[in-house]
Scaffold this active site. Structure first.
Site, PDB file in Angstrom:
ATOM      1  N   HIS A  68       3.269  26.871 -21.688  1.00 23.51           N
ATOM      2  CA  HIS A  68       4.186  25.968 -22.367  1.00 23.51           C
ATOM      3  C   HIS A  68       5.614  26.398 -22.077  1.00 23.51           C
ATOM      4  CE1 HIS A  68       5.863  23.339 -25.402  1.00 23.51           C
ATOM      5  NE2 HIS A  68       6.579  24.349 -25.840  1.00 23.51           N
ATOM      6  N   GLY A  99       0.841  -1.194   0.000  1.00 27.32           N
ATOM      7  CA  GLY A  99       0.000   0.000   0.000  1.00 27.32           C
ATOM      8  C   GLY A  99       0.876   1.245   0.000  1.00 27.32           C
TER       9      GLY A  99
HETATM   10  P1  NAI Z   1      -2.730   0.412   2.965  1.00 27.21           P
HETATM   11  O1  NAI Z   1      -4.113   0.107   3.343  1.00 27.21           O
HETATM   12  O2  NAI Z   1      -2.427   1.487   1.993  1.00 27.21           O
HETATM   13  O3  NAI Z   1      -2.032  -0.936   2.405  1.00 27.21           O
HETATM   14  C1  NAI Z   1      -1.946  -2.121   3.166  1.00 27.21           C
HETATM   15  C2  NAI Z   1      -1.597  -3.268   2.230  1.00 27.21           C
HETATM   16  O4  NAI Z   1      -1.313  -4.413   3.014  1.00 27.21           O
HETATM   17  C3  NAI Z   1      -2.732  -3.634   1.288  1.00 27.21           C
HETATM   18  O5  NAI Z   1      -2.240  -3.705  -0.016  1.00 27.21           O
HETATM   19  C4  NAI Z   1      -3.181  -4.991   1.821  1.00 27.21           C
HETATM   20  O6  NAI Z   1      -3.711  -5.818   0.809  1.00 27.21           O
HETATM   21  C5  NAI Z   1      -1.868  -5.547   2.381  1.00 27.21           C
HETATM   22  N1  NAI Z   1      -2.037  -6.619   3.350  1.00 27.21           N
HETATM   23  C6  NAI Z   1      -2.988  -6.727   4.299  1.00 27.21           C
HETATM   24  N2  NAI Z   1      -2.818  -7.901   4.991  1.00 27.21           N
HETATM   25  C7  NAI Z   1      -1.719  -8.517   4.463  1.00 27.21           C
HETATM   26  C8  NAI Z   1      -1.038  -9.751   4.747  1.00 27.21           C
HETATM   27  N3  NAI Z   1      -1.449 -10.577   5.702  1.00 27.21           N
HETATM   28  N4  NAI Z   1       0.046 -10.076   4.018  1.00 27.21           N
HETATM   29  C9  NAI Z   1       0.476  -9.256   3.025  1.00 27.21           C
HETATM   30  N5  NAI Z   1      -0.140  -8.091   2.710  1.00 27.21           N
HETATM   31  C10 NAI Z   1      -1.223  -7.715   3.430  1.00 27.21           C
HETATM   32  O7  NAI Z   1      -1.980   0.650   4.358  1.00 27.21           O
HETATM   33  P2  NAI Z   1      -0.565   1.296   4.722  1.00 27.21           P
HETATM   34  O8  NAI Z   1       0.351   1.288   3.553  1.00 27.21           O
HETATM   35  O9  NAI Z   1      -0.133   0.600   5.952  1.00 27.21           O
HETATM   36  O10 NAI Z   1      -0.919   2.792   5.037  1.00 27.21           O
HETATM   37  C11 NAI Z   1      -1.844   3.081   6.113  1.00 27.21           C
HETATM   38  C12 NAI Z   1      -2.629   4.328   5.844  1.00 27.21           C
HETATM   39  O11 NAI Z   1      -1.786   5.449   5.881  1.00 27.21           O
HETATM   40  C13 NAI Z   1      -3.297   4.260   4.499  1.00 27.21           C
HETATM   41  O12 NAI Z   1      -4.675   4.256   4.679  1.00 27.21           O
HETATM   42  C14 NAI Z   1      -2.841   5.489   3.768  1.00 27.21           C
HETATM   43  O13 NAI Z   1      -3.938   6.208   3.269  1.00 27.21           O
HETATM   44  C15 NAI Z   1      -2.101   6.317   4.814  1.00 27.21           C
HETATM   45  N6  NAI Z   1      -0.888   6.829   4.211  1.00 27.21           N
HETATM   46  C16 NAI Z   1      -0.962   7.786   3.258  1.00 27.21           C
HETATM   47  C17 NAI Z   1       0.172   8.247   2.634  1.00 27.21           C
HETATM   48  C18 NAI Z   1       0.060   9.284   1.582  1.00 27.21           C
HETATM   49  O14 NAI Z   1      -0.956   9.979   1.523  1.00 27.21           O
HETATM   50  N7  NAI Z   1       1.049   9.427   0.711  1.00 27.21           N
HETATM   51  C19 NAI Z   1       1.506   7.739   2.977  1.00 27.21           C
HETATM   52  C20 NAI Z   1       1.461   6.733   3.972  1.00 27.21           C
HETATM   53  C21 NAI Z   1       0.304   6.310   4.561  1.00 27.21           C
END
Ligand code: NAI
Length: 461
Positions: free
Chosen positions: A440, A182
């Protein structure tokens, strides 16, 4: 005992912005925060420090490689990781102190400690063994979220870590396994790969970036693989154990994999544990998110909640919008967030930015749509910058031409998406963007061309 018009719990982007807006509107406001620094996860251990490391690691990667193609040969480039981390820490300190001075300027009272409801009108703020009772007419819960873990895996903060520790590794891990492809997984993979780690990403699903447009996510995967990231999709991680100095990660039905560090980035969960919500009578909904109505009011009328703790996109800017809408509604009776116009950005290289509906969503909802594409390869500025990877995908309503969604993978995608957010906010059509003059040579011309491509009249592709 102090009495306020509004007591806000949590000083992240949701809470501190709400506090300032409420003060502007004339309320007597206090904001309770248990951490020494204001700014929440975003400023202290999230968006801001990760962007500092992403930027620094990008400079390092350019200096050690890609600048050569442009005739800039930097000899004996060295990495001083501790200096890179100090830069990140200075950025964080500057911004968190900035929030403190904004509180002073706006006369928001800052309370240090952990707030716990003792009844619907009172919280106790506990700090260093001392406690203070605070009452308020209204309360706003903005406590955010904490990293989720998987059954059988408890991050120890050293070998198996969350994003907080992955922002502060004091040595570049030789091999890093990242669980979850993610936002956090991809951004932190990018940082450490650039600095020299061998990175393997394990993802449960058969794709990366769930929720993002499928086609754009597939293109992102290809580009990240070209950069050296290894993706193992369809991997259900079942546990970890120490194997000498390394960590062994167990995967259901597959060989285990060893690494020097393991990052858990499998999502985040609402932070409600310490709030004493039972005493206040606030009920929780699915997956322990706080349930609110359209005005961010919980089932207890004087207690409101916004941001990660109520679910939806866990994004700082979404929390900010909700914070402002919530306090404006309390004071004026009006306040609204357009959830269709909340952008999301992944700060990898290239960046990925998205707003509105994905093609999958439009198909599921049976909305007729037209598509326009424009590759950065055909954009003069991108060529000049040497950043031609990626494209823009434009989705407009087949009958009304209204902009429904835009998905960008490419240079400065996070900045380019702002124009589309505004277009959606103003219910613009693809033709509105197509007929707007764009300077541009700029990357923004690619957006105009993608809008033109909706009616098959792009000029440069
Ligand atoms: P995420 O929800 O983006 O991704 C989590 C990933 O882990 C998913 O692809 C899911 O399928 C996978 N996953 C779940 N269980 C698993 C397992 N047992 N084995 C392998 N893979 C598994 O969550 P993430 O990256 O932890 O981020 C958390 C939150 O923080 C998000 O909701 C995001 O919106 C926010 N965030 C936003 C950022 C930005 O705006 N640039 C940067 C960092 C975080």
């Amino acid at each position: 005992m102090s009495q306020y018009d509004l007591l806000i719990i949590g000083a992240g982007p949701g809470g501190y912005v709400a506090a300032i807006r409420a003060a502007q509107l004339g309320l007597k406001v206090a904001c309770v925060e248990k951490e020494k620094a204001l700014g929440g996860t975003c400023l202290r251990v999230g968006c801001i420090p990760s962007k500092a490391l992403l930027d620094s690691s990008e400079l390092y990667e350019k200096a050690t490689g890609s600048m050569k193609d442009r005739g800039i040969i930097a000899k004996s480039v060295e990495l001083d990781l501790s200096k890179m981390l100090s830069h990140k820490d200075r950025v964080v300190t500057g911004l968190t102190m900035g929030v403190e001075s904004l509180f002073k300027k706006n006369k928001v009272t800052r309370l240090i400690g952990t707030a716990r409801f003792t009844n619907p009108n009172t919280v106790v703020v506990e700090h260093d063994g001392k406690s203070e009772e605070v009452t308020a007419k209204n309360f706003l819960i903005a406590t955010g979220s904490v990293p989720s873990s998987l059954p059988g895996i408890e991050p120890d903060g050293v070998n198996v870590v969350t994003s907080t520790e992955a922002l502060a590794f004091t040595e570049v891990p030789k091999k890093l396994v990242v669980i979850g492809a993610g936002y956090i997984g991809l951004e932190m993979s990018t940082v450490w790969r650039r600095l020299g780690s061998e990175v393997v990403v394990l993802e449960f699903l058969d794709r990366i970036l769930p929720g993002m447009d499928t086609e754009i996510a597939a293109e992102a995967k290809k580009l990240f693989e070209k950069q050296g990231l290894v993706f193992n999709l369809g991997c259900k991680v079942t546990g970890t154990k120490m194997a000498g100095k390394q960590v062994e990660v167990m995967i259901e039905g597959k060989d285990s994999i060893k690494a020097d560090k393991v990052l858990m980035s499998v999502g985040r969960k609402p932070a409600t544990d310490q709030l004493g919500l039972d005493a206040a009578g606030v009920t929780l909904g699915q997956r322990n998110f706080i349930t609110v109505n359209a005005h961010y009011q919980t089932n207890v009328p004087n207690i409101y909640a916004i941001g990660d703790v109520i679910g939806g996109a866990m994004l700082a800017h979404k929390a900010e919008e909700e914070g402002i809408a919530c306090v404006e509604h309390i004071v004026t009776g009006y306040g609204h967030v357009n959830y269709n116009a909340i952008p999301a950005v992944v700060y990898t290289s290239p960046e990925i930015a998205t707003v509105g509906k994905t093609e999958d969503q439009l198909k599921t909802e049976g909305v007729p749509y037209k598509t326009g594409y424009f590759p950065f390869m055909a954009n003069g500025r991108a060529k000049a910058m040497g950043t031609t990877e990626g494209k823009i995908k434009f989705l407009a309503h087949a009958e009304t031409d209204r902009v429904l969604g835009v998905h960008i993978i490419g240079p400065h995608a996070g900045d380019l998406i702002a124009e589309v957010v505004l277009a959606i906010e103003f219910s613009a059509s693809s033709e509105d963007i197509a007929r707007t003059c764009h300077a541009h040579p700029t990357l923004a011309e690619a957006l105009k061309e993608a809008a033109m491509a909706v009616e098959k009249r792009a000029i440069h592709f």
